[in-house]
Design an enzyme around this catalytic site. Structure first.
Site, mmCIF file in Angstrom:
data_model
loop_
_atom_site.group_PDB
_atom_site.id
_atom_site.type_symbol
_atom_site.label_atom_id
_atom_site.label_comp_id
_atom_site.label_asym_id
_atom_site.label_seq_id
_atom_site.Cartn_x
_atom_site.Cartn_y
_atom_site.Cartn_z
ATOM 1 N N ASP B 310 1.014 -1.140 0.052
ATOM 2 C CA ASP B 310 -0.153 0.466 -0.070
ATOM 3 C C ASP B 310 0.941 1.291 -0.263
ATOM 4 O OD1 ASP B 310 -2.412 -0.443 -0.175
ATOM 5 O OD2 ASP B 310 -2.873 -1.310 1.683
ATOM 6 N N ALA B 382 -16.092 17.334 6.422
ATOM 7 C CA ALA B 382 -16.340 16.426 5.258
ATOM 8 C C ALA B 382 -17.030 17.071 4.616
ATOM 9 C CB ALA B 382 -17.208 15.343 5.037
ATOM 10 N N THR B 384 -17.851 20.705 4.544
ATOM 11 C CA THR B 384 -17.325 22.086 3.604
ATOM 12 C C THR B 384 -16.169 21.448 3.214
ATOM 13 O OG1 THR B 384 -16.317 22.403 5.906
ATOM 14 C CG2 THR B 384 -18.342 23.435 5.420
ATOM 15 N N ASP B 530 -10.268 -6.443 2.305
ATOM 16 C CA ASP B 530 -8.494 -6.391 1.484
ATOM 17 C C ASP B 530 -9.433 -8.280 2.617
ATOM 18 O OD1 ASP B 530 -7.182 -4.826 1.291
ATOM 19 O OD2 ASP B 530 -7.163 -4.190 3.381
#
Lengths: 563, 692
Positions: B310, B382, B384, B530
């Site tokens: 990752d 989250a 604005t 995952d």
């Protein structure tokens, strides 16, 4: 040694190296079914063969069916050769009116020729009729060699294919190696040999007056055709008892040179075929190099031993048991090559070799006939050692071991161990048996450690499917015929079956692509490792026995005693 | 788990426990699991019997007694190596067990709370845990959020957050709730919890031989059989030689001598150390706070040749950093930097802090106290998708500074009747193309400029990947970024390949593709999504912070939840295989010297003249004192080398990230060549000592 000797040895190896890719590439075409020039000559015969034996040449089988076909074919061959010996007096082509062969000698000979050993407990010209020699032995000379090649080809397919259970078709491989490889080469070689003076006729034995006025029987027969295949197919069973020391089998220095080259020709070329089929000729040359190094090492020791001063005879080179026509270098080169290659034909008496040269000859066989070895058999034996080497040393790079992308796991190791154990079992246990029983000891003609070497050599020769003898041992007895016969069977099929099992298991596996983390099997380091494993794992087993035979004999000889 | 405790070889308690255990391990049922050592044990018993019959028949031989003693030591040393490896695991298991107290569980039956024993909990039961409660068993949070102390399993004292939903819902039995209240659904049957499994693993109680170990055992047994053949046939050959040299049969080899020869030839060194190597490989993982569910997984880790990594956390620091200010037309860069800094003073996110630092470093704008400016910080939400400050300038006029994504700022500026310049839009697009994140800054109704936020690649990671490449391992970066951004970061980090905008399905597909090409794939993951990929990968490491699903799917759990662990796990796997190969090579190479010690010794009388010294004494190249001392020295060396190599077996051979060929040459020189030479020196030294 003279300069000429050295030039001859160099020429020998140069020709071997030069011919390897030529013949190797041709065999690659034959066994992958590609087009090649021999198809126009024998293609019709190949198709006819499939029609007669009702085989679809393109139908591939798994390893079990492949093995089953192989064993059935060999069994039929054995029974046939066994029976025609028992009844040769009633069969045609017997101008010398030779009687029927004893059952145990017939058993021994049948096993011997079926297993590509060609150990001869009998004397050819005084025991077997032309019919038996041709229909029995010569045929087996071809098909036993072809069997060895077929096993190797199946193994290569197992290594190079992925996620399949198909190894090919035994009948196709057998037919192709006989028709396209062994037959054309033998015809060519037989013609050349006849040109050099090897006999090829169906005449009765001739009685001639010698210069001294005595009369001598000269054996005749279709020798050239059998000699060609006995050399090419690493068979080694002579037409005459004296084998290639006999002037009718091996008349000239040139025939001698060619016959030696013929021993190694196919086994060497197969390394190239191997490389080509697994997708990297470098892999093939690596094996070739390892084999050559072992061969040259053995040759050097033998030459040194033969040419160096013998404290017993003063400072003469050892000429006992050698043909004065060929001299020491050619005799030693032959003895090294023939034992390395599981051929077993001889042009000198191995019994009379100096102890160290005898040791080399014996060790060549004991290592498992993998220094070029028998046609097909040498290379598949070598792959067994490669598997062990990869398994032992491969771990040291930090990956679970793999060879050519295939993981080497418990099954492969198990089978490889069986393949190494089978011949060792025969050599050690049967030699031990022979050296403690009256039946074994009464056949000895020599005393001391040399007598022991004769026993050890006999069982090594049987187990390694070599067929050469130290002589000096009367092996045509019930005890030796049976134990050696059984030894040959174990030495042959105790290796073939595990090899085919490995092939079958490896074919099923996936291929891991190679990377910088892969253990490389195509460089000098690997050659060194492989040779070490062969000497330590293959050789140390026999070290105690060898020290009581040729090693102690050599040491005693140095102190002035001879046997 | 405490990994800092003394688990070294010279821990007295461990040492004595192992010594005791090695005697307990003489139990034939246990010995028979190790064929090579079993052969030695049979030899020891036979020799001992011969010594005792010797006493009663008046033919006592002190030589036989010494052989017997050293054969027993060979067996005991082999047992000891296994015992000490197990002992180190047991010590860790004990500290785990302390945490698994007999807790009571507050089971929720319908709406009623009942108290039952934790061990009676079934899969599917629902329990309540509040501040101070020990979580009774493994499970998943289905309601609430809590901080949990997981020191019991991770050794890390900082509490972690566990909440329902999302990727942090798994809780482990034996850990302690520090605050709040959660409802947990139990996901494992009693006796099979994470801690139970860990204890079983570190104790080696359920240890099964791994595939490679099985293959190696077969090889070792095979070699033993071959050498057994060589030894059992020797009296026959010897008898022949005796009669040929005119010596009496009574001089034939005695059983103790044959056994001594056999024991020296069979690969006792690796045979004795094999299980210790396996156990300690597992142990080394545990010391790195990784729990493998099987030894097979550790082995496979060494074979992994593709790593899916990752991006966030593994390759990049996980936070973007401000690296540049790009002012809008008519604005100076100082103005922009000043506003950007002001808006970030109270922004505690790493991005915010990096803006303050950049402004200070580049323009020497000092940090100011927000409350002195009468400013209020507007945090990021989250909704604005921007943050900033509201403040009053000296003239008392209110101002608003905002920074955020170009879209959010665009709507902010339009609401304020401002104008969003085309030039800014171009800058934003350009930065995105370079793999960066543009942050637009606005004040009231005008755009001040753009802050260049960049993904920072971890220091040293490029070199790490280069090392992996040398080892033949390919790295693939996984990221949700767009292909342009991903490509830029991939190039900077030096990974071999990348997957942009990767969905869990993409990951799974990629793993399957690589496997179809014959590669072995390793990956590390945490979320529920995952789980399929973790299960598909050859090595799937689940982070302990992840979901229960992920932890079940993988074959290893990383207690530290550190994504770079994957690389360490691969190294441990490789080291384990290398150690096995090295000691096997060493063991086999040893045989050469032993032959040169024993063969001349046993065959000295053969074909000898009056002086009784036969020709084979020429092979006594070590010039050992007497035949008896030669045999004894070989046997003693064979026993002692096992104990000398125990530390190496436990620690593993030194691992370096180099190509296969380099590693091979290095190990061959040490263990191959060393294996041939060492016994020559060792046997000679022991012989000198014996003959003093």
């Amino acid at each position: 040694m003279t300069t000429l000797d050295i030039i001859q040895i160099i020429l020998f190896f140069a020709l071997l190296i030069g011919l390897t890719p030529v013949l190797g590439n041709y065999m690659y075409k034959v066994f992958t079914g590609s087009k090649h020039f021999m198809m126009s000559a024998f293609g019709w015969l190949e198709k006819l063969t499939y029609k007669i034996i009702k085989v679809n040449p393109d139908e591939e089988t798994n390893w079990k069916s492949y093995t089953f076909s192989l064993i059935m074919f060999n069994l039929v061959g054995f029974v046939f050769v066994f029976l025609i010996q028992l009844f040769q007096a009633q069969l045609p082509l017997n101008p010398a009116n030779l009687p029927n062969v004893s059952w145990h000698s017939a058993f021994n000979t049948a096993v011997s020729f079926m297993s590509n050993t060609n150990w001869q407990g009998y004397a050819g010209e005084t025991t077997l009729s032309y019919f038996v020699q041709m229909m029995g032995l010569t045929v087996q000379n071809f098909v036993s060699a072809a069997t060895g090649i077929a096993v190797l080809i199946a193994l290569i397919r197992g290594i190079s294919r992925k996620t399949t259970d198909k190894l090919g078709n035994f009948w196709t491989d057998l037919t192709r190696s006989t028709l396209y490889v062994l037959l054309p080469l033998s015809i060519l070689f037989a013609i050349v040999l006849t040109g050099q003076g090897v006999v090829q006729n169906f005449n009765s034995y001739e009685t001639v007056q010698t210069i001294e006025g005595a009369s001598q029987v000269l054996p005749m027969g279709p020798a050239a055709s059998q000699i060609a295949i006995k050399q090419l197919g690493t068979n080694g069973g002579g037409f005459f008892n004296a084998n290639s020391a006999h002037p009718f089998e091996n008349p000239t220095p040139f025939s001698n040179f060619l016959e030696m080259l013929a021993i190694l020709l196919i086994p060497a070329a197969l390394t190239y075929t191997y490389g080509k089929m697994v997708g990297s000729t470098r892999q093939g040359w690596t094996i070739f190099t390892a084999m050559t190094i072992l061969l040259i090492a053995g040759l050097s020791i033998s030459l040194y031993a033969e040419y160096s001063a013998n404290p017993v005879f003063g400072h003469l080179p050892l000429m006992e048991g050698k043909e004065s026509r060929f001299g020491i270098t050619n005799s030693v080169l032959w003895s090294t090559v023939t034992t390395a290659a599981s051929n077993g034909s001889v042009n000198a008496m191995h019994d009379s070799l100096s102890p160290l040269a005898g040791l080399v000859a014996m060790l060549n066989i004991m290592l498992g006939e993998i220094i070029f070895g028998g046609v097909g058999a040498g290379l598949y034996g070598m792959v067994i050692f490669i598997i062990l080497t990869v398994f032992i040393a491969g771990l040291m790079v930090g990956r679970s071991p793999e060879y050519l992308g295939k993981k080497i796991e418990a099954f492969e190791v198990q089978m490889a161990i069986i393949a190494i154990l089978a011949p060792s079992f025969v050599i050690l246990l049967f030699s031990a048996w022979a050296s403690v029983t009256q039946a074994g000891l009464s056949s000895l003609n020599n005393a001391g450690p040399h007598g022991f070497s004769e026993i050890l050599y006999a069982y090594s020769s049987a187990a390694g499917n070599n067929g050469s003898a130290f002589a000096g041992l009367n092996a045509n007895t019930l005890f030796y015929n049976l134990t050696l016969g059984i030894g040959m069977l174990i030495g042959r099929f105790g290796v073939i079956i595990p090899v085919l099992a490995i092939a079958g298991n490896m074919a099923k596996k996936k291929v891991t692509p190679s990377s910088a983390g892969t253990f490389r099997t195509d460089n000098w380091l690997f050659i060194g490792l492989l040779i070490s494993v062969i000497l330590i794992v293959g050789g140390l087993t026999f070290f105690p026995a060898l020290s009581l035979g040729p090693i102690i004999e050599h040491l005693i000889m140095n102190s002035g005693i001879n046997f | 788990m405490s990994t800092k405790q003394n688990t070294g070889l010279f821990n007295k308690k461990l040492f004595f426990q192992a010594a005791k255990d090695s005697i307990a391990k003489l139990n034939p049922a246990l010995l028979s699991k190790n064929p090579v050592i079993f052969i030695v044990a049979i030899g020891s018993v036979l020799t001992t019997i011969i010594v005792f019959t010797g006493i009663f028949t008046g033919s006592f031989s002190s030589f036989n007694l010494q052989i017997a003693i050293w054969l027993w030591f060979t067996v005991l040393f082999a047992n000891f190596s296994e015992a000490i490896a197990e002992g180190r695991g047991k010590a860790q298991a004990d500290s785990l067990r302390k945490n698994r107290t007999q807790t009571k569980a507050r089971k929720l039956s319908g709406t009623v709370e009942i108290s039952i024993l934790a061990t009676d909990l079934k899969k599917g039961d629902i329990v309540i845990c509040e501040t101070g409660d020990i979580i009774p068993s493994d499970g998943e949070v289905i309601e609430g959020i809590a901080s949990v102390d997981e020191a019991a399993i991770t050794g890390e004292s900082a509490p972690v957050i566990r909440e329902s939903g999302g990727d942090r819902s798994a809780v482990t039995g034996g850990t302690k709730v520090l605050s709040d209240r959660i409802l947990i659904r139990i996901t494992t049957e009693p006796g099979n919890t994470f801690i139970d499994r860990m204890i079983a693993l570190v104790e080696g109680a359920k240890r099964q031989k791994t595939p490679n170990e099985i293959a190696l055992s077969i090889l070792l047994s095979g070699l033993s059989i071959i050498f057994l053949l060589a030894v059992v046939t020797l009296p026959a050959f010897f008898g022949y030689s005796l009669s040929a040299s005119g010596l009496p049969m009574s001089q034939n080899l005695t059983i103790p001598v044959l056994i001594a020869l056999l024991v020296c030839l069979i690969p006792t060194t690796i045979g004795g150390l094999l299980s210790a190597i396996g156990i300690s490989g597992m142990d080394r993982l545990i010391q790195r706070n990784v729990i493998a569910t099987s030894g097979r997984a550790v082995e496979a880790a060494g074979d992994v040749d593709v790593l899916l990594l990752d991006k966030t956390g593994t390759i990049t620091l996980g936070n973007r950093m401000a690296t540049d200010f790009i002012p809008s037309e008519g604005i100076t860069v100082e103005e922009l930097a000043d506003a950007a800094q002001l808006s970030s003073l109270s922004d505690e996110t790493p991005e915010g802090r990096s803006i303050v630092i950049l402004a200070k470093e580049k323009f020497n704008i000092r940090g100011r106290e927000v409350h002195q400016l009468n400013a209020t910080f507007i945090p990021f939400t989250a909704q604005t998708r921007m943050s900033g400050v509201d403040y009053k300038s000296e003239d008392g006029k209110p101002h608003q500074i905002r920074k955020g994504s170009s879209q959010a700022i665009q709507s902010f500026i339009l609401n304020n009747n401002g104008f969003y310049p085309q030039k800014i839009q171009e800058t934003v697009t350009e930065l995105a193309r370079q793999g960066a994140t543009p942050l637009v800054v606005a004040e009231d109704n005008r755009i001040l400029g753009v802050i260049h936020l960049k993904d920072i690649v971890k220091g040293g990671i490029k070199q790490r990947f280069a090392e992996l490449r040398k080892m033949g391992i390919r790295t693939v970066m996984i990221t949700g970024d767009n292909p342009l951004t991903a490509a830029a970061i991939a190039a900077e980090a030096g990974v071999d390949d990348f997957m942009a905008e990767a969905t869990p399905e993409d990951k799974l597909r990629r793993i399957r593709e690589e496997q179809a090409k014959g590669h072995l794939v390793g990956m590390i993951g945490d979320g529920t999504n995952d789980a399929p990929a973790l299960a598909q990968a050859d090595i799937g490491i689940a982070m302990n912070s992840g979901t229960q699903a992920a932890r079940e799917a993988g074959n290893m759990v990383d207690l530290d939840s550190n994504p770079t662990k994957l690389i360490e796990v691969v190294e441990v796997g490789k080291q384990l295989l290398m150690t096995r190969g090295a000691l096997t090579t060493f063991s086999i190479a040893n045989d050469v010297a032993k032959y040169f010690a024993i063969i001349p010794a046993i065959a000295i009388t053969l074909y000898s003249g009056k002086n009784g010294i036969g020709p084979l004494s020429a092979l006594n190249i070590m010039h050992l004192g007497s035949p008896q001392s030669a045999i004894l020295s070989a046997v003693i060396f064979n026993a002692i080398i096992i104990i000398l190599l125990v530390p190496l077996a436990l620690k593993g051979v030194r691992y370096r990230p180099v190509s296969a060929n380099t590693a091979l040459i290095r190990n061959l020189l040490i263990f191959g060549l060393g294996g041939i030479i060492a016994p020559f020196i060792g046997i000679k030294l022991i012989d000198i000592l014996i003959n003093l």
